[in-house]
Design a protein around this motif. Sequence first.
Motif, PDB file in Angstrom:
ATOM      1  N   ARG A 175     -16.684   4.552   0.753  1.00 25.95           N
ATOM      2  CA  ARG A 175     -15.735   5.542   1.671  1.00 25.95           C
ATOM      3  C   ARG A 175     -15.037   4.675   2.364  1.00 25.95           C
ATOM      4  NH1 ARG A 175     -20.294   8.272   2.614  1.00 25.95           N
ATOM      5  NH2 ARG A 175     -20.247   9.794   4.362  1.00 25.95           N
ATOM      6  N   GLY A 176     -15.114   3.214   2.338  1.00 29.42           N
ATOM      7  CA  GLY A 176     -13.967   2.545   3.199  1.00 29.42           C
ATOM      8  C   GLY A 176     -13.847   1.395   2.459  1.00 29.42           C
ATOM      9  N   MET A 177     -12.606   0.879   2.610  1.00 30.37           N
ATOM     10  CA  MET A 177     -12.220  -0.586   2.353  1.00 30.37           C
ATOM     11  C   MET A 177     -11.405  -1.247   3.059  1.00 30.37           C
ATOM     12  SD  MET A 177     -10.444   0.182  -1.220  1.00 30.37           S
ATOM     13  CE  MET A 177     -11.115   1.767  -1.351  1.00 30.37           C
ATOM     14  N   THR A 178     -11.439  -2.734   3.240  1.00 27.11           N
ATOM     15  CA  THR A 178     -10.164  -3.440   3.894  1.00 27.11           C
ATOM     16  C   THR A 178      -9.443  -4.160   2.849  1.00 27.11           C
ATOM     17  OG1 THR A 178     -11.839  -3.588   5.989  1.00 27.11           O
ATOM     18  CG2 THR A 178      -9.902  -5.382   5.760  1.00 27.11           C
ATOM     19  N   VAL A 179      -8.280  -4.151   3.168  1.00 26.85           N
ATOM     20  CA  VAL A 179      -7.111  -4.748   2.142  1.00 26.85           C
ATOM     21  C   VAL A 179      -6.347  -5.765   2.952  1.00 26.85           C
ATOM     22  CG1 VAL A 179      -5.266  -4.291   0.589  1.00 26.85           C
ATOM     23  CG2 VAL A 179      -7.300  -2.711   0.835  1.00 26.85           C
ATOM     24  N   VAL A 213       1.019   6.731   2.270  1.00 27.03           N
ATOM     25  CA  VAL A 213       0.541   5.419   2.563  1.00 27.03           C
ATOM     26  C   VAL A 213      -0.763   5.632   3.280  1.00 27.03           C
ATOM     27  CG1 VAL A 213       1.171   3.356   3.954  1.00 27.03           C
ATOM     28  CG2 VAL A 213       2.998   4.602   3.172  1.00 27.03           C
ATOM     29  N   ASP A 214      -1.657   5.245   2.458  1.00 30.09           N
ATOM     30  CA  ASP A 214      -3.013   5.449   2.857  1.00 30.09           C
ATOM     31  C   ASP A 214      -3.621   4.347   3.601  1.00 30.09           C
ATOM     32  OD1 ASP A 214      -3.181   4.427   0.306  1.00 30.09           O
ATOM     33  OD2 ASP A 214      -4.235   6.171  -0.591  1.00 30.09           O
ATOM     34  N   LEU A 215      -3.090   3.289   3.553  1.00 29.39           N
ATOM     35  CA  LEU A 215      -3.603   2.172   4.223  1.00 29.39           C
ATOM     36  C   LEU A 215      -3.119   2.079   5.654  1.00 29.39           C
ATOM     37  CD1 LEU A 215      -3.239  -0.654   1.520  1.00 29.39           C
ATOM     38  CD2 LEU A 215      -5.461   0.559   2.206  1.00 29.39           C
ATOM     39  N   HIS A 225      -0.536   8.149   6.325  1.00 30.23           N
ATOM     40  CA  HIS A 225       0.633   8.968   6.698  1.00 30.23           C
ATOM     41  C   HIS A 225       1.548   9.147   5.466  1.00 30.23           C
ATOM     42  CE1 HIS A 225       1.743   4.907   7.307  1.00 30.23           C
ATOM     43  NE2 HIS A 225       3.126   5.112   6.868  1.00 30.23           N
ATOM     44  N   GLY A 228       0.748  -1.231  -0.105  1.00 35.40           N
ATOM     45  CA  GLY A 228      -0.019   0.052   0.094  1.00 35.40           C
ATOM     46  C   GLY A 228       0.503   1.275  -0.205  1.00 35.40           C
ATOM     47  N   SER A 232      -5.283  -4.359   6.413  1.00 34.23           N
ATOM     48  CA  SER A 232      -5.065  -2.908   6.123  1.00 34.23           C
ATOM     49  C   SER A 232      -6.332  -2.451   5.682  1.00 34.23           C
ATOM     50  CB  SER A 232      -4.001  -2.622   5.038  1.00 34.23           C
ATOM     51  OG  SER A 232      -2.900  -3.291   5.328  1.00 34.23           O
ATOM     52  N   GLY A 233      -6.468  -0.923   6.337  1.00 31.64           N
ATOM     53  CA  GLY A 233      -7.887  -0.503   6.192  1.00 31.64           C
ATOM     54  C   GLY A 233      -7.494   0.891   5.616  1.00 31.64           C
ATOM     55  N   TYR A 234      -8.685   1.289   4.877  1.00 27.78           N
ATOM     56  CA  TYR A 234      -8.895   2.552   4.093  1.00 27.78           C
ATOM     57  C   TYR A 234     -10.229   3.198   4.796  1.00 27.78           C
ATOM     58  CZ  TYR A 234      -9.023   5.801   0.390  1.00 27.78           C
ATOM     59  OH  TYR A 234      -9.349   6.867  -0.552  1.00 27.78           O
ATOM     60  N   GLY A 235     -10.071   4.297   5.061  1.00 28.51           N
ATOM     61  CA  GLY A 235     -11.524   4.940   5.299  1.00 28.51           C
ATOM     62  C   GLY A 235     -11.344   6.411   5.812  1.00 28.51           C
TER      63      GLY A 235
END
Lengths: 447, 447, 447, 112, 112, 112
Positions: D26-30, E53-55, E42, C437, E34-37
């Motif tokens: 608006r959000g997701m999990t990877v 790094v947005d996760l 950072h 990421g 890893s999440g995104y929301g």
Amino acid sequence: MTFTLIAGDAFKLDTGNTAWMMTSAVIVLMMTVPALAFFYGGMVRSKSVLNMLMMNFIAAGTVGFIWILYGYSESFGSATTGINQFFANPFQYFGLINLTDDKGLGAAVGVPALVGVAFQSTFAVITVALITGAIADRIKFSSWIAFTIIWATAVYFPLAHMVWGGGFLSPSGPVASWLSAPIDFAGGTVVHIDAGAAGLALVLLLGKRKGWPGGPFRPHNLPYVMLGAALLWVGWFGFNAGSEGAADGTAARAWINTFVATAVAMLTWLLTEKVRDGRATSLGAASGVVAGLVAITPAAAAVDSFGAIAIGGIAGVVCALAIGLKFRYGFDDALDVVGVHLVGGITGTVLIGFFATHHQGAWYPTGAKDGLLYGGGITQLLAQIVVAAFAVVFSFVLTYVIGYIIKQVGGLRLSEEAEVGGIDLAVHGETAYESIGATRLNTEVKA
Amino acid sequence: MTFTLIAGDAFKLDTGNTAWMMTSAVIVLMMTVPALAFFYGGMVRSKSVLNMLMMNFIAAGTVGFIWILYGYSESFGSATTGINQFFANPFQYFGLINLTDDKGLGAAVGVPALVGVAFQSTFAVITVALITGAIADRIKFSSWIAFTIIWATAVYFPLAHMVWGGGFLSPSGPVASWLSAPIDFAGGTVVHIDAGAAGLALVLLLGKRKGWPGGPFRPHNLPYVMLGAALLWVGWFGFNAGSEGAADGTAARAWINTFVATAVAMLTWLLTEKVRDGRATSLGAASGVVAGLVAITPAAAAVDSFGAIAIGGIAGVVCALAIGLKFRYGFDDALDVVGVHLVGGITGTVLIGFFATHHQGAWYPTGAKDGLLYGGGITQLLAQIVVAAFAVVFSFVLTYVIGYIIKQVGGLRLSEEAEVGGIDLAVHGETAYESIGATRLNTEVKA
Amino acid sequence: MTFTLIAGDAFKLDTGNTAWMMTSAVIVLMMTVPALAFFYGGMVRSKSVLNMLMMNFIAAGTVGFIWILYGYSESFGSATTGINQFFANPFQYFGLINLTDDKGLGAAVGVPALVGVAFQSTFAVITVALITGAIADRIKFSSWIAFTIIWATAVYFPLAHMVWGGGFLSPSGPVASWLSAPIDFAGGTVVHIDAGAAGLALVLLLGKRKGWPGGPFRPHNLPYVMLGAALLWVGWFGFNAGSEGAADGTAARAWINTFVATAVAMLTWLLTEKVRDGRATSLGAASGVVAGLVAITPAAAAVDSFGAIAIGGIAGVVCALAIGLKFRYGFDDALDVVGVHLVGGITGTVLIGFFATHHQGAWYPTGAKDGLLYGGGITQLLAQIVVAAFAVVFSFVLTYVIGYIIKQVGGLRLSEEAEVGGIDLAVHGETAYESIGATRLNTEVKA
Amino acid sequence: MKLVTGVIQPHRLDDVKSALEAAGVRGMTVSEASGYGRQRGHTEVYRGAEYTVDLVPKVRIEALVDDADAPAVTDALVKAAQTGKIGDGKVWITPVDDVIRVRTGERGPGAL
Amino acid sequence: MKLVTGVIQPHRLDDVKSALEAAGVRGMTVSEASGYGRQRGHTEVYRGAEYTVDLVPKVRIEALVDDADAPAVTDALVKAAQTGKIGDGKVWITPVDDVIRVRTGERGPGAL
Amino acid sequence: MKLVTGVIQPHRLDDVKSALEAAGVRGMTVSEASGYGRQRGHTEVYRGAEYTVDLVPKVRIEALVDDADAPAVTDALVKAAQTGKIGDGKVWITPVDDVIRVRTGERGPGAL
Ligand SMILES: Nc1ncnc2c1ncn2[C@@H]1O[C@H](COP(=O)(O)OP(=O)(O)O)[C@@H](O)[C@H]1O
Ligand SMILES: Nc1ncnc2c1ncn2[C@@H]1O[C@H](COP(=O)(O)OP(=O)(O)O)[C@@H](O)[C@H]1O
Ligand SMILES: Nc1ncnc2c1ncn2[C@@H]1O[C@H](COP(=O)(O)OP(=O)(O)O)[C@@H](O)[C@H]1O
């Protein structure tokens, strides 16, 4: 090596030789910890890397300890006749007491006796440590500890005495009078054939790892293997050029040969892989480096540049092929101690019979002869074969007996559960790398 | 350096100098494997770390081999006039034959000739290895092997001859008579400018990595980078203080300068980062260390403590800024060989013109002068600029030609598929770290 | 150590001693970077490994810099009476100016003055670096930078002067006339007690890490810890045998003792663990190595083999138990600087009072006496206790004051958010290892 | 609500993330995964011993979406992940009974 | 049966585990994600090049539970994971057709 | 369609993979997980401080299958993963609304 007992010299300090020998001792210790530990540690699976590192540290601990107590004395004590052709009196210099500088290994070149003890200590340590590669992933930790002590006492110290301490296989021993003074500049027999044959004996006693062959035994961290190989190369200059015992032209010849034989062995190993497997690998580069180092060890100062190139080049090919033996014959020499150290050690020891010379800054002990290709006839080759064969048999048989006894008394093999579940955890209560989910509950250390 | 050819000395062994030079040779080899290999290896992505390690090992293998065969002879053979101002006869000491101690680099200080060969071998190796940083992640492995051999033969050996072997740029060459004896104590031109300019030439031929700039090229393991930087610092004392060729006060001056310039360069690089980016980074610390080491190399014994502090401090800032050049001008110098080695090498070489002195234990060759700030006028500065400029042009042009030919003949660039999918796997059939799902099917090694 | 100021010698270069001392200086620097950095770096969690590495690099940077500027002068300047019993004039050799070889630490043994500066510089660096283990994971980076400079100036340089520079605690100081010349061959007081007591003081000022005890603070990479421990062992031969200042029999005695005490300490630490926890761990092996090295440091050449074995063996047990103190008394000495360096340093310093001897190649300064068990009575033991106690109090009190002032002025402690979220990211804007990421958006470096 | 799960080529992650954002997610999990399918794995050779690695690195993306948004989000995901080469992966849609935002305890579509 | 999935802050794992145990959950499966929301990622800077790094590291917990237990388990999970800060994560509930205990082959609620 | 998910002992992965292949599964997705259940974790000791690690390494396998194939695939998975020791893991089956093959955009059973 010229670094050897010469009785009755009045001692006159040579600070340059002393500096070189202390430095050499330091970098040869580095060959075991961390170099060999990481070379092997990277090759095992991540669940047993700590155990591999530990076995190498233990070798430094136990062998270091007994070397100072009685090992040096047993190896380099002064008696060399009768039974003392095979080992010296372990109590002559017990705890290094009474070992004055004029009685030391470096007396003739102004090196204090304790420096000789230091330098040789690191050889004893690494020889024992080399064996860990064969037996990776399945030996009981307590049995390993016991083995290091017994094996060093019964196999290594005697062989060091025989070859370097003026004993049976030394330039003043029977082989020398019969054929020619055997050449082992820095430890082809005492270290590599010795450890390689011992590894084979233990492997036969221990049996195969569960799942071998056919299972997933790939190295868990190849950069560690490369780190180890590189530091082995670096430290090996202490091993080989240090074996001269002095900072002089002969040491420089050993330096050069150690450098070029290794460079060429790496290249020929890679070439062999490219031809056979279609790819040149980093594990192959690391292995080629070690094969070259092993093979040039006995010959380090006894050949010229071309001899070194030939020995390195041949060893790279021979060892690259020899690692297939374990699959063919079905013995689980986990990290190829046989393929690299036994075969490489024999290769180097025997090839001396072809390439030995005393020109171009090369050197060998009085009583040795030029090799077959350098006009000295076949005598030196025969002497080399005799010594190599003796070392193989001596180490294999004694190791088998020692291992057998330990097996009967305390057992050699870890439980299958520990082997499958991970030795690090089962034996040491640790895992090498962080993972999610560790919770500390009890923090009170009983003190 | 004073470690240089002085004809006709009767040779008298100095064990102390010999000990120091063998030790230095050992730790300079360590600078390539493992130090540089890990410094660079940590900076690439995990899918190409093995390839990076391999390229460094290969440099040690091929260059080590040809150095012993003919490289030493081509660099330090005795002829220095006519065409031999540019390179010596590669066959004079082919395989080091006939190289007696009185003809060696250390004859004047009692160091055996083969020690000189050993020490200089490690310089040849690392210079070639430095280039790997520029071309990371995309060069064909076979082309790299060919390049190391051709480049060392056509660029490095000649330049070493010109600067250190009594040739064109040496204290007895034309620049010296025209302006002032150029000062390059330990390899600012021969090693760093040389490798840096070569890296730039290859980068232009190779083109950018797919996705650069803008893509995710962050270092995969920063502790490896720190490990590499630390070991480079450690080994560099052999490089710089060893370049004196003897264990004396001048070597000590080089030691001190190498220490303090590096310390200060690390601090000023971090300060530059703090001001510019808001953070002082560990990659910055590692980079600052290397920048300081590079810049002080040519000046190692030719400045006093204040000169060393100034050179280190300036290099830390200049190199920290110079790594931005590749983004501005769009050349993908992957790991900043240009920003650190070319710019740092020029910085150090030129700053000698300001800070050179022969007081406080500092030393420079006869015919050199004090620097501008030390009352010697502008002559030395001009000589330094001329030499630096010559080295840049010489290396860049020749490298471009060599690279161009290899590109036409066998190709330089890996396939895009290999680059994206991972070089380690595509080229070496390996992955650096364990992962789930490896199954061994075929275990029979064809032997 | 005999490597000390002896006024008025005409200087005659000894290349052997010089070679050994430059080599020693190199490998002692290696003890800080990379050895100590990795020993500690592997022990912290992966989110703060870079910060730990950085703090060690910073110690090399700042202390290296000020050592050359005024630290050497403050430690080894010539004045030793009045206030100068406690520190020398920092400006006498400012920037090493006017430091001629006859005024150097090695004048009596033919070692150039700058070599003495080099060797001692690495001691100053590592003493400061040792403290990082206590304060891991929570100190402000800027405060650490300030601390290194102030602490070296106010605590380390003075103590080095007192013990080794002819000052208050030296063989020519008041303790010597009152009781017996205190023995600190290589730095039990100056380095280990000093750093250990300083670590304790800082820990009290900083407070506990969030979640300590009870939280998950396990080492993130034990192979790194083993790598660090191994390289510490390797480098420590420079530390201890180098402290002789020459390549001679006394240095060899220090070498041997350093080897065997460490081997035995590792074994006894493991035995203690086995008995107490049921398992011998790799972290225990690494810790035992360091405990043995610490304890033998002051005694390095002042005991015989049996003394070394005893000191190592005792230190292994004592330190293995002492690491429980922090849990009992609730101070968060993160990586056991108190348990290993303070306790180990005291152990070694005090045990000299039992085991000191001048037979079997052992040595101590004129005015010292044999230990209690070697027939010299209790005087030496008392002198050792006095010196150890003085060092503890001196370092603890001064460090507390320095830390307190920094705390008031700029703050000592990182924000809780940074501590929990990860220092590497919060402070250095980096993470140690690759993860999915990362996207590079901005690649323009402002140059 | 629906859970849209995609197993895709790692190097498409960035584009997929952008595409989902553009589609109003608006959000997701990877997370990291390995896949097995038509795409061939590879062999590795260590000292002459050949290993077959038949798992290929993939990235898994999960996005909780409102029933109504599911088709659009799925399409966006598929489109952004597509390279046309074997191994591009799968996307699947599963029913979700309820969603809770941990921070607030909100439930249902408002918690997305 | 239901599958309760939670994506939470890594440092809440321990408390969540205890809370689920207290709520009678006998097993669970945990993995890294890893999440995104709404929670911002950072930036990292390497030699002056800035990476976004947005996760954000998260931990995923999955617990299979009986239909009847689902609400209580969900509540326990949410409560234990809650810190009130953005990034606390999501919990969702999906229907499960059947569950089998591998060891015994038992099926259904008894296999939990 | 159905999603068959199995959490199994890591060392069974190879056999399970073969069994699923034999059962006609053309693809699957594998990831690392840690489990918590009846199987005890372990303790680790670092410098005398004891850590309890109650998560046990597991591997998760997910296979999308046609409704009709679900029982057979599940059985194959369970059988291949079974060692009879505690910790063998769970398998569960969840409904899937739709599946898309990213490469082609195909939907439904044909996309498997
Ligand atoms: N039936 C399935 N169940 C779960 N995941 C699957 C399934 N089939 C494929 N996958 C996933 O999709 C990835 C790509 O599948 P593959 O058959 O290689 O290519 P494609 O989908 O392009 O035909 C696989 O690596 C795997 O992760
Ligand atoms: N729609 C979604 N689908 C799947 N996971 C989500 C979704 N929204 C958020 N998440 C997960 O929940 C985490 C927290 O979400 P975020 O929006 O940052 O905070 P909050 O839920 O507190 O508002 C994310 O990092 C992500 O892992
Ligand atoms: N209720 C559950 N929800 C999700 N996963 C579970 C659950 N129970 C068990 N597991 C998973 O199955 C694994 C094995 O469970 P365990 O209770 O240890 O053994 P067994 O299933 O053989 O009784 C656990 O490690 C966990 O990953």
